[in-house]
Scaffold this motif. Structure first.
Motif, PDB file in Angstrom:
ATOM      1  N   TRP A   1      83.129  23.390  31.140  1.00 37.85           N
ATOM      2  CA  TRP A   1      83.092  24.494  30.180  1.00 37.85           C
ATOM      3  C   TRP A   1      83.640  25.772  30.840  1.00 37.85           C
ATOM      4  O   TRP A   1      84.443  26.502  30.247  1.00 37.85           O
ATOM      5  N   ALA A   2      83.219  26.034  32.063  1.00 34.30           N
ATOM      6  CA  ALA A   2      83.595  27.276  32.755  1.00 34.30           C
ATOM      7  C   ALA A   2      85.087  27.359  33.040  1.00 34.30           C
ATOM      8  O   ALA A   2      85.638  28.459  33.088  1.00 34.30           O
ATOM      9  N   ARG A   3      85.735  26.237  33.208  1.00 34.75           N
ATOM     10  CA  ARG A   3      87.151  26.261  33.602  1.00 34.75           C
ATOM     11  C   ARG A   3      88.028  27.016  32.606  1.00 34.75           C
ATOM     12  O   ARG A   3      89.067  27.542  32.964  1.00 34.75           O
ATOM     13  N   ASN A   4      87.597  27.080  31.350  1.00 34.97           N
ATOM     14  CA  ASN A   4      88.367  27.785  30.326  1.00 34.97           C
ATOM     15  C   ASN A   4      87.629  29.007  29.784  1.00 34.97           C
ATOM     16  O   ASN A   4      87.902  29.442  28.668  1.00 34.97           O
ATOM     17  N   ALA A   5      86.702  29.537  30.552  1.00 36.64           N
ATOM     18  CA  ALA A   5      85.930  30.696  30.092  1.00 36.64           C
ATOM     19  C   ALA A   5      86.868  31.846  29.734  1.00 36.64           C
ATOM     20  O   ALA A   5      87.821  32.135  30.449  1.00 36.64           O
ATOM     21  N   GLU A   6      86.572  32.479  28.607  1.00 38.50           N
ATOM     22  CA  GLU A   6      87.400  33.589  28.142  1.00 38.50           C
ATOM     23  C   GLU A   6      86.656  34.918  28.165  1.00 38.50           C
ATOM     24  O   GLU A   6      87.276  35.967  27.978  1.00 38.50           O
ATOM     25  N   ARG A   7      85.349  34.868  28.340  1.00 40.27           N
ATOM     26  CA  ARG A   7      84.560  36.098  28.385  1.00 40.27           C
ATOM     27  C   ARG A   7      83.836  36.171  29.722  1.00 40.27           C
ATOM     28  O   ARG A   7      83.320  35.178  30.219  1.00 40.27           O
ATOM     29  N   ARG A   8      83.782  37.378  30.262  1.00 38.87           N
ATOM     30  CA  ARG A   8      83.162  37.597  31.573  1.00 38.87           C
ATOM     31  C   ARG A   8      81.710  37.142  31.575  1.00 38.87           C
ATOM     32  O   ARG A   8      81.253  36.489  32.514  1.00 38.87           O
ATOM     33  N   LEU A   9      80.958  37.472  30.524  1.00 41.36           N
ATOM     34  CA  LEU A   9      79.535  37.117  30.487  1.00 41.36           C
ATOM     35  C   LEU A   9      79.347  35.600  30.454  1.00 41.36           C
ATOM     36  O   LEU A   9      78.417  35.074  31.070  1.00 41.36           O
ATOM     37  N   THR A  10      80.235  34.899  29.781  1.00 39.66           N
ATOM     38  CA  THR A  10      80.179  33.433  29.779  1.00 39.66           C
ATOM     39  C   THR A  10      80.371  32.908  31.201  1.00 39.66           C
ATOM     40  O   THR A  10      79.614  32.045  31.660  1.00 39.66           O
ATOM     41  N   ALA A  11      81.378  33.421  31.894  1.00 40.78           N
ATOM     42  CA  ALA A  11      81.671  32.963  33.258  1.00 40.78           C
ATOM     43  C   ALA A  11      80.499  33.253  34.195  1.00 40.78           C
ATOM     44  O   ALA A  11      80.093  32.392  34.991  1.00 40.78           O
ATOM     45  N   VAL A  12      79.930  34.451  34.103  1.00 40.80           N
ATOM     46  CA  VAL A  12      78.793  34.802  34.958  1.00 40.80           C
ATOM     47  C   VAL A  12      77.610  33.891  34.661  1.00 40.80           C
ATOM     48  O   VAL A  12      76.970  33.356  35.576  1.00 40.80           O
ATOM     49  N   SER A  13      77.320  33.696  33.389  1.00 37.52           N
ATOM     50  CA  SER A  13      76.191  32.848  32.980  1.00 37.52           C
ATOM     51  C   SER A  13      76.351  31.431  33.521  1.00 37.52           C
ATOM     52  O   SER A  13      75.420  30.872  34.122  1.00 37.52           O
ATOM     53  N   LEU A  14      77.513  30.861  33.305  1.00 37.38           N
ATOM     54  CA  LEU A  14      77.756  29.486  33.747  1.00 37.38           C
ATOM     55  C   LEU A  14      77.738  29.383  35.268  1.00 37.38           C
ATOM     56  O   LEU A  14      77.184  28.430  35.819  1.00 37.38           O
ATOM     57  N   GLY A  15      78.301  30.361  35.960  1.00 36.86           N
ATOM     58  CA  GLY A  15      78.277  30.349  37.429  1.00 36.86           C
ATOM     59  C   GLY A  15      76.857  30.378  37.972  1.00 36.86           C
ATOM     60  O   GLY A  15      76.523  29.646  38.911  1.00 36.86           O
ATOM     61  N   LEU A  16      75.997  31.205  37.375  1.00 37.01           N
ATOM     62  CA  LEU A  16      74.599  31.274  37.814  1.00 37.01           C
ATOM     63  C   LEU A  16      73.885  29.939  37.596  1.00 37.01           C
ATOM     64  O   LEU A  16      73.185  29.452  38.484  1.00 37.01           O
ATOM     65  N   ILE A  17      74.070  29.351  36.422  1.00 36.83           N
ATOM     66  CA  ILE A  17      73.377  28.094  36.113  1.00 36.83           C
ATOM     67  C   ILE A  17      73.893  26.954  36.990  1.00 36.83           C
ATOM     68  O   ILE A  17      73.108  26.173  37.539  1.00 36.83           O
ATOM     69  N   ILE A  18      75.213  26.871  37.144  1.00 36.31           N
ATOM     70  CA  ILE A  18      75.799  25.815  37.981  1.00 36.31           C
ATOM     71  C   ILE A  18      75.286  25.936  39.419  1.00 36.31           C
ATOM     72  O   ILE A  18      74.844  24.956  40.025  1.00 36.31           O
ATOM     73  N   GLY A  19      75.337  27.135  39.972  1.00 36.83           N
ATOM     74  CA  GLY A  19      74.885  27.344  41.344  1.00 36.83           C
ATOM     75  C   GLY A  19      73.421  27.006  41.529  1.00 36.83           C
ATOM     76  O   GLY A  19      73.033  26.352  42.508  1.00 36.83           O
ATOM     77  N   GLY A  20      72.585  27.432  40.580  1.00 35.89           N
ATOM     78  CA  GLY A  20      71.159  27.127  40.666  1.00 35.89           C
ATOM     79  C   GLY A  20      70.882  25.638  40.556  1.00 35.89           C
ATOM     80  O   GLY A  20      70.061  25.090  41.309  1.00 35.89           O
ATOM     81  N   ALA A  21      71.568  24.969  39.646  1.00 32.70           N
ATOM     82  CA  ALA A  21      71.366  23.528  39.467  1.00 32.70           C
ATOM     83  C   ALA A  21      71.770  22.758  40.730  1.00 32.70           C
ATOM     84  O   ALA A  21      71.054  21.851  41.171  1.00 32.70           O
ATOM     85  N   ILE A  22      72.887  23.148  41.333  1.00 28.99           N
ATOM     86  CA  ILE A  22      73.332  22.470  42.554  1.00 28.99           C
ATOM     87  C   ILE A  22      72.383  22.775  43.715  1.00 28.99           C
ATOM     88  O   ILE A  22      72.029  21.880  44.493  1.00 28.99           O
ATOM     89  N   GLY A  23      71.944  24.026  43.834  1.00 29.70           N
ATOM     90  CA  GLY A  23      71.012  24.385  44.902  1.00 29.70           C
ATOM     91  C   GLY A  23      69.736  23.572  44.852  1.00 29.70           C
ATOM     92  O   GLY A  23      69.258  23.061  45.878  1.00 29.70           O
ATOM     93  N   ASN A  24      69.162  23.437  43.663  1.00 26.34           N
ATOM     94  CA  ASN A  24      67.937  22.646  43.533  1.00 26.34           C
ATOM     95  C   ASN A  24      68.198  21.154  43.704  1.00 26.34           C
ATOM     96  O   ASN A  24      67.352  20.427  44.246  1.00 26.34           O
ATOM     97  N   ALA A  25      69.369  20.675  43.281  1.00 21.34           N
ATOM     98  CA  ALA A  25      69.708  19.259  43.474  1.00 21.34           C
ATOM     99  C   ALA A  25      69.821  18.942  44.971  1.00 21.34           C
ATOM    100  O   ALA A  25      69.370  17.881  45.420  1.00 21.34           O
ATOM    101  N   ILE A  26      70.387  19.856  45.730  1.00 22.16           N
ATOM    102  CA  ILE A  26      70.483  19.654  47.185  1.00 22.16           C
ATOM    103  C   ILE A  26      69.083  19.465  47.773  1.00 22.16           C
ATOM    104  O   ILE A  26      68.858  18.571  48.592  1.00 22.16           O
ATOM    105  N   ASP A  27      68.131  20.301  47.343  1.00 24.72           N
ATOM    106  CA  ASP A  27      66.749  20.165  47.831  1.00 24.72           C
ATOM    107  C   ASP A  27      66.167  18.802  47.481  1.00 24.72           C
ATOM    108  O   ASP A  27      65.531  18.156  48.309  1.00 24.72           O
TER     109      ASP A  27
END
Length: 162
Positions: free
Chosen positions: A87-113
């Motif tokens: 979804w993020a690869r074609n983000a057209e709005r800054r808030l969408t990109a920020v939102s998706l980046g935060l969720i993706i990073g958090g999901a990966i961080g917890n998955a690593i744990d």
């Protein structure tokens, strides 16, 4: 699949930053500060560092005490992160990109744990404020990301609606 938008790259960069900060803070909590040996340490006012190995989903809900649950939650987190990355690869709005980046990073961080420890390392404790959950940087990123994504969906470009 096409090219990745400038905002898509920004989302990926933010996600990578969240993973790096989350894992660095968890390393410090576990191995430098040695919170597992201390269990709970008051920091300031209502804030404490409290060691919790969370086998559940966010905020300890839906505990996964069995190995199958651990791997299922890990896989689910990574699938969600991958779907959001598409979804993020074609983000057209800054808030969408920020939102998706935060969720993706958090999901990966917890998955690593979950993969490394069989549980998520939680340590931020505001229970003296009647907030009953102990959480971490990744949880915070996911929560803020979801709230911003909801806000983005409410305030986004209405001219594209069907």
């Amino acid at each position: 699949m096409g090219r990745i938008s400038r905002l898509g790259w920004a989302a990926y960069g933010l996600a990578a930053s969240i993973v790096a900060v989350d894992q660095a803070v968890k390393f410090w909590v576990l191995y430098v500060f040695d919170l597992p040996a201390r269990l709970s340490v008051p920091v300031a006012g209502p804030f404490s560092l409290t060691m919790v190995m969370n086998k559940g989903v966010s905020f300890g809900l839906l505990r996964a005490d069995q190995d199958l649950g651990r791997w299922a939650l890990s896989a689910f987190s990574l699938v969600v992160a991958a779907a959001l990355a598409v979804w993020a690869r074609n983000a057209e709005r800054r808030l969408t990109a920020v939102s998706l980046g935060l969720i993706i990073g958090g999901a990966i961080g917890n998955a690593i744990d979950r993969i490394r420890f069989g549980a998520v390392v939680d340590f931020l404790d505001f229970s003296r404020l009647m907030f009953p959950w102990v959480f971490n940087v990744a949880d915070s990123a996911i929560t803020v990301g979801v709230v911003l994504l909801l806000l983005d969906s409410l305030t986004g470009d209405k001219s594209r609606a069907g």
